[in-house]
Design an enzyme around this catalytic site. Sequence first.
Site, PDB file in Angstrom:
ATOM      1  N   SER A 110      -2.338   2.554   1.730  1.00 59.35           N
ATOM      2  CA  SER A 110      -1.246   2.471   2.692  1.00 59.35           C
ATOM      3  C   SER A 110      -1.607   1.508   3.834  1.00 59.35           C
ATOM      4  O   SER A 110      -1.874   0.335   3.595  1.00 59.35           O
ATOM      5  CB  SER A 110      -0.910   3.885   3.186  1.00 59.35           C
ATOM      6  OG  SER A 110       0.320   3.912   3.869  1.00 59.35           O
ATOM      7  N   GLU A 247       7.068   7.754  -5.115  1.00 56.02           N
ATOM      8  CA  GLU A 247       6.483   7.619  -3.783  1.00 56.02           C
ATOM      9  C   GLU A 247       7.350   6.798  -2.838  1.00 56.02           C
ATOM     10  O   GLU A 247       8.462   6.385  -3.183  1.00 56.02           O
ATOM     11  CB  GLU A 247       5.094   7.023  -3.894  1.00 56.02           C
ATOM     12  CG  GLU A 247       5.021   5.573  -4.301  1.00 56.02           C
ATOM     13  CD  GLU A 247       3.780   4.923  -3.685  1.00 56.02           C
ATOM     14  OE1 GLU A 247       3.854   4.564  -2.499  1.00 56.02           O
ATOM     15  OE2 GLU A 247       2.758   4.794  -4.394  1.00 56.02           O
ATOM     16  N   HIS A 274       2.878   9.278  -2.634  1.00 53.96           N
ATOM     17  CA  HIS A 274       2.155   8.243  -1.907  1.00 53.96           C
ATOM     18  C   HIS A 274       0.648   8.482  -1.952  1.00 53.96           C
ATOM     19  O   HIS A 274      -0.130   7.536  -1.980  1.00 53.96           O
ATOM     20  CB  HIS A 274       2.656   8.228  -0.460  1.00 53.96           C
ATOM     21  CG  HIS A 274       2.226   7.046   0.335  1.00 53.96           C
ATOM     22  ND1 HIS A 274       2.422   5.751  -0.077  1.00 53.96           N
ATOM     23  CD2 HIS A 274       1.609   6.965   1.549  1.00 53.96           C
ATOM     24  CE1 HIS A 274       1.951   4.916   0.834  1.00 53.96           C
ATOM     25  NE2 HIS A 274       1.450   5.619   1.819  1.00 53.96           N
TER      26      HIS A 274
END
Length: 302
Positions: A110, A247, A274
């Site tokens: 991320s 996600e 995610h």
Amino acid sequence: MWDGTHIMTLNNGYHLWTHSENTTGREDLLCLHGGPGDTHEVYERFGLELKSLGITVHTYDQLGSWYSDTPNWSDPQIRKQYLDMEYYISEVEEVRQKLGLEKFYLAGHSWGDLLSMEYALRYPEHLKGLIIISMIDNIADYVTHLKEILNDEFASYQVKYMSDTELRGEYQDPAYRKYIDHMYKEYVNRKQPSKMSHQIDIQSKPVYNTFQGDNEFIINGDLDGWDRSNDIHNIKVPTLLTFGAHETMPLATAQRMQKSIPNSRLVITPNGGHNHMVDNPEVFFTNLRRYFTDVFQGKFGE
């Protein structure tokens, strides 16, 4: 190189918590956590899962996160100096230097992959490979996808309620929190393991709120407008793109990235959100080990 946990002193005087496993390994992997303001915890299985391949796994908590020092965020000058993407990119390079990593593999999750892509474009001479976990190369596609999944999950009047609540800045509104909690369970932590629930509790809110905003499903912080989609073709090292099938990041953008990065592979983790390395670790780590094995054997890209 030290084995286990070590407190690293940065040139600015702050301290970072670092951890290294399998330090007799022949290759090094440095892992950058997400958030911003999350912790190293999503990487806790990496050492065990990659030990047989002879990979030393290095993790750390970024400045302001969990075990590492937290600056005085109430000081405007400190906020300006350290709550800045350029600082966190420079922090990666300083950590690399202090760990003594000359050529290494870099993984990010991320926000950590936003940093890893920036690092790969600026310091390609130090990288052997790149692992992009659940991050795309621009924020605009992410925002578009968030709107799409909100419209899939909720009725139009509920989406409007959320939007109106955000405009008022009333993020603790009970109904709004209920909707957001639903989204986290569907698209971020699908299995809701206790470690991931704990991670949300200890997230550094000053860091997260500055860059992202209140939650994963809005962007009104400093990350708004970030875009490297015209540059990622310059990433030449073997690159693994790994995403969850369910996600927050748009898989269409991931597919376009795989075509843009010359030496890359895209894999999807079924029933993963995610945090798919936690949701479905068997598939995630099978794909990760295959990446390293193929790179070591010169078969990546065949």
